[in-house]
Motif scaffolding. Structure first.
Motif, mmCIF file in Angstrom:
data_model
loop_
_atom_site.group_PDB
_atom_site.id
_atom_site.type_symbol
_atom_site.label_atom_id
_atom_site.label_comp_id
_atom_site.label_asym_id
_atom_site.label_seq_id
_atom_site.Cartn_x
_atom_site.Cartn_y
_atom_site.Cartn_z
ATOM 1 N N GLU A 167 -60.993 37.176 -25.475
ATOM 2 C CA GLU A 167 -59.969 37.529 -24.495
ATOM 3 C C GLU A 167 -59.762 36.405 -23.486
ATOM 4 O O GLU A 167 -58.619 36.090 -23.108
ATOM 5 N N ASN A 168 -60.854 35.780 -23.064
ATOM 6 C CA ASN A 168 -60.733 34.670 -22.117
ATOM 7 C C ASN A 168 -60.052 33.464 -22.743
ATOM 8 O O ASN A 168 -59.270 32.762 -22.090
ATOM 9 N N LEU A 169 -60.334 33.213 -24.016
ATOM 10 C CA LEU A 169 -59.679 32.115 -24.716
ATOM 11 C C LEU A 169 -58.176 32.353 -24.793
ATOM 12 O O LEU A 169 -57.368 31.441 -24.547
ATOM 13 N N VAL A 170 -57.784 33.573 -25.141
ATOM 14 C CA VAL A 170 -56.360 33.906 -25.215
ATOM 15 C C VAL A 170 -55.698 33.726 -23.856
ATOM 16 O O VAL A 170 -54.598 33.150 -23.761
ATOM 17 N N LYS A 171 -56.340 34.167 -22.792
ATOM 18 C CA LYS A 171 -55.787 34.000 -21.444
ATOM 19 C C LYS A 171 -55.583 32.523 -21.110
ATOM 20 O O LYS A 171 -54.560 32.140 -20.524
ATOM 21 N N THR A 172 -56.548 31.696 -21.489
ATOM 22 C CA THR A 172 -56.456 30.261 -21.211
ATOM 23 C C THR A 172 -55.282 29.625 -21.942
ATOM 24 O O THR A 172 -54.525 28.827 -21.366
ATOM 25 N N ILE A 173 -55.111 29.981 -23.211
ATOM 26 C CA ILE A 173 -54.024 29.398 -23.996
ATOM 27 C C ILE A 173 -52.672 29.908 -23.505
ATOM 28 O O ILE A 173 -51.711 29.132 -23.383
ATOM 29 N N ARG A 174 -52.580 31.194 -23.214
ATOM 30 C CA ARG A 174 -51.323 31.740 -22.662
ATOM 31 C C ARG A 174 -50.960 31.014 -21.367
ATOM 32 O O ARG A 174 -49.791 30.682 -21.134
ATOM 33 N N SER A 175 -51.946 30.797 -20.522
ATOM 34 C CA SER A 175 -51.705 30.130 -19.244
ATOM 35 C C SER A 175 -51.178 28.721 -19.460
ATOM 36 O O SER A 175 -50.247 28.284 -18.770
ATOM 37 N N ARG A 176 -51.748 28.018 -20.436
ATOM 38 C CA ARG A 176 -51.277 26.650 -20.716
ATOM 39 C C ARG A 176 -49.861 26.672 -21.271
ATOM 40 O O ARG A 176 -49.028 25.828 -20.896
ATOM 41 N N PHE A 177 -49.558 27.622 -22.132
ATOM 42 C CA PHE A 177 -48.195 27.750 -22.647
ATOM 43 C C PHE A 177 -47.211 27.981 -21.499
ATOM 44 O O PHE A 177 -46.115 27.395 -21.470
ATOM 45 N N ASP A 178 -47.596 28.832 -20.556
ATOM 46 C CA ASP A 178 -46.727 29.103 -19.405
ATOM 47 C C ASP A 178 -46.509 27.841 -18.570
ATOM 48 O O ASP A 178 -45.396 27.584 -18.099
ATOM 49 N N GLU A 179 -47.564 27.065 -18.383
ATOM 50 C CA GLU A 179 -47.451 25.824 -17.610
ATOM 51 C C GLU A 179 -46.501 24.837 -18.276
ATOM 52 O O GLU A 179 -45.674 24.206 -17.618
ATOM 53 N N ILE A 180 -46.629 24.713 -19.596
ATOM 54 C CA ILE A 180 -45.750 23.803 -20.329
ATOM 55 C C ILE A 180 -44.300 24.241 -20.200
ATOM 56 O O ILE A 180 -43.418 23.443 -19.881
ATOM 57 N N ASN A 181 -44.065 25.528 -20.432
ATOM 58 C CA ASN A 181 -42.696 26.029 -20.394
ATOM 59 C C ASN A 181 -42.091 25.924 -19.006
ATOM 60 O O ASN A 181 -40.904 25.596 -18.854
ATOM 61 N N GLU A 182 -42.887 26.181 -17.991
ATOM 62 C CA GLU A 182 -42.387 26.085 -16.625
ATOM 63 C C GLU A 182 -41.987 24.645 -16.285
ATOM 64 O O GLU A 182 -41.021 24.417 -15.554
ATOM 65 N N ALA A 183 -42.709 23.679 -16.842
ATOM 66 C CA ALA A 183 -42.428 22.275 -16.558
ATOM 67 C C ALA A 183 -41.143 21.783 -17.211
ATOM 68 O O ALA A 183 -40.556 20.798 -16.763
ATOM 69 N N VAL A 184 -40.704 22.463 -18.284
ATOM 70 C CA VAL A 184 -39.563 21.939 -19.045
ATOM 71 C C VAL A 184 -38.381 22.898 -19.137
ATOM 72 O O VAL A 184 -37.309 22.511 -19.630
ATOM 73 N N ASN A 185 -38.526 24.144 -18.672
ATOM 74 C CA ASN A 185 -37.504 25.150 -18.984
ATOM 75 C C ASN A 185 -36.163 24.922 -18.301
ATOM 76 O O ASN A 185 -35.166 25.529 -18.687
ATOM 77 N N LYS A 186 -36.120 24.056 -17.299
ATOM 78 C CA LYS A 186 -34.840 23.771 -16.640
ATOM 79 C C LYS A 186 -34.188 22.488 -17.162
ATOM 80 O O LYS A 186 -33.123 22.095 -16.700
ATOM 81 N N LEU A 187 -34.842 21.855 -18.118
ATOM 82 C CA LEU A 187 -34.312 20.618 -18.698
ATOM 83 C C LEU A 187 -33.446 20.938 -19.912
ATOM 84 O O LEU A 187 -33.496 22.028 -20.462
ATOM 85 N N GLN A 188 -32.649 19.979 -20.310
ATOM 86 C CA GLN A 188 -31.781 20.168 -21.477
ATOM 87 C C GLN A 188 -32.632 20.362 -22.727
ATOM 88 O O GLN A 188 -33.569 19.609 -22.987
#
Length: 332
Positions: A163-184
């Motif tokens: 469960e902790n591993l899944v939380k860590t990976i989900r969090s990283r996915f969110d960070e990546i998407n947040e960094a790029v989601n307003k770009l073309q």
């Protein structure tokens, strides 16, 4: 012998001491969870972390294409075996019996990816001790990949770690998407097999979307579909990802002419704009294991290099440059 094919709870509070993994992604997961010391056997394709290569090998491919065969030959041999309703892998039953595992980890998603649950059950059900569990997973998208993590960690007696591993990976996915989601968002096609042409389905479209791209010619959660160059030309992607299942970068480069010599290749926008990338599908994108987080980061770096760093320092991808000298290319 007990067979479990869906997420569940391991019997009692006992933790298995002898684990066999027949799927590279699950071998990586067992190690990520801190249980590498419990692994006693592996498949012929389990190679990460490198230390697992010292474990006994329990499987081998039945197809006769040979190590230097190209994708077309491999496809032909595999399809012929499947046409005859034969498995494409064999299990060393006597070695498996000698190892006497408490748990065997496998999959029932793809006949080509690894030994299937049905095959394993038929091959060894009379060889193993009655208490041996066969735990099979069937991930088809990111949610079911995460569910498989929980299933495996549960059967190892360490559900909280999963469960902790899944939380860590989900969090990283969110960070990546947040960094790029307003770009073309570039239009992206991922090619998972070169001859015949197949595009990357299952979790690949989701990884592309997380990384700030727009996935074309495949649907998340569905098997990778066959296509052709005319379909790729029609959607005319900004970026082409070449990520053959089970292929290293060097093997893909060695067979890239299967694509580059097809009619219409030079007319694709991605080719004209020098936006074709060869990815290590063997170690990253095609393995539904913990390194899918690295896979998303690689894509984020390719699509938006100023926003996302490359976690592999160039080891997980190469840019295919125009011209004929494709064997000596490196990342910019």
């Amino acid at each position: 012998m007990q067979v479990k094919t869906k997420p569940g709870t391991a019997n009692g509070d006992s933790r298995p001491e002898r684990v066999v993994s027949l799927l590279p992604a699950l071998t990586e997961l067992v190690c990520e969870l801190g249980f590498q010391h419990k692994l006693v056997g592996r498949s012929h394709e389990c190679d990460y972390p490198p230390s697992v290569q010292d474990l006994p090998v329990l499987t081998a491919p039945k197809y006769t294409a040979g190590p230097d065969a190209d994708g077309k030959s491999i496809h032909k041999n595999i399809r012929e075996l499947l046409r005859k309703a034969l498995s494409i892998y064999e299990v060393n039953e006597s070695r498996l019996e000698t190892l006497s595992p408490d748990v065997i980890l496998t999959q029932d998603h793809c006949e080509v990816c690894a030994v299937s649950l049905k095959e394993l059950d038929q091959s060894v059900k009379n060889k193993l001790k009655p208490t041996t569990e066969i735990v099979s997973v069937s991930p088809s998208d990111l949610e079911s990949v995460f569910a498989s993590f929980i299933t495996i960690s549960d059967h190892l007696g360490a559900k909280e770690r999963g469960e902790n591993l899944v939380k860590t990976i989900r969090s990283r996915f969110d960070e990546i998407n947040e960094a790029v989601n307003k770009l073309q968002k570039p239009d992206v096609v991922a090619i998972e097999w070169m001859e015949p042409v197949m595009t990357g389905g299952n979790w690949m479209p989701e990884l592309i979307e997380i990384a700030g791209g727009r996935s074309l010619l495949a649907t998340a959660g569905k098997h990778s579909p066959w296509t052709d160059m005319s379909a790729i030309n029609k959607c005319n992607p900004d970026i082409l990802l070449i990520v053959p299942c089970g292929y290293s970068i060097q093997k893909t480069i060695g067979e890239i002419s299967a694509l580059t010599e097809k009619e219409g290749w030079d007319q694709i926008a991605a080719v004209q704009k020098n936006q074709v990338y060869i990815l290590d599908g063997n170690h990253y994108f095609n393995r539904p294991g913990p390194r899918l987080r690295d896979s998303a980061e690689i894509l984020g770096h390719i699509f938006h290099p100023s926003q996302i760093a490359d976690p592999t320092n160039g080891a997980g991808w190469k840019k295919l440059k125009s011209g004929s000298n494709i064997h000596s290319q490196s990342n910019p």
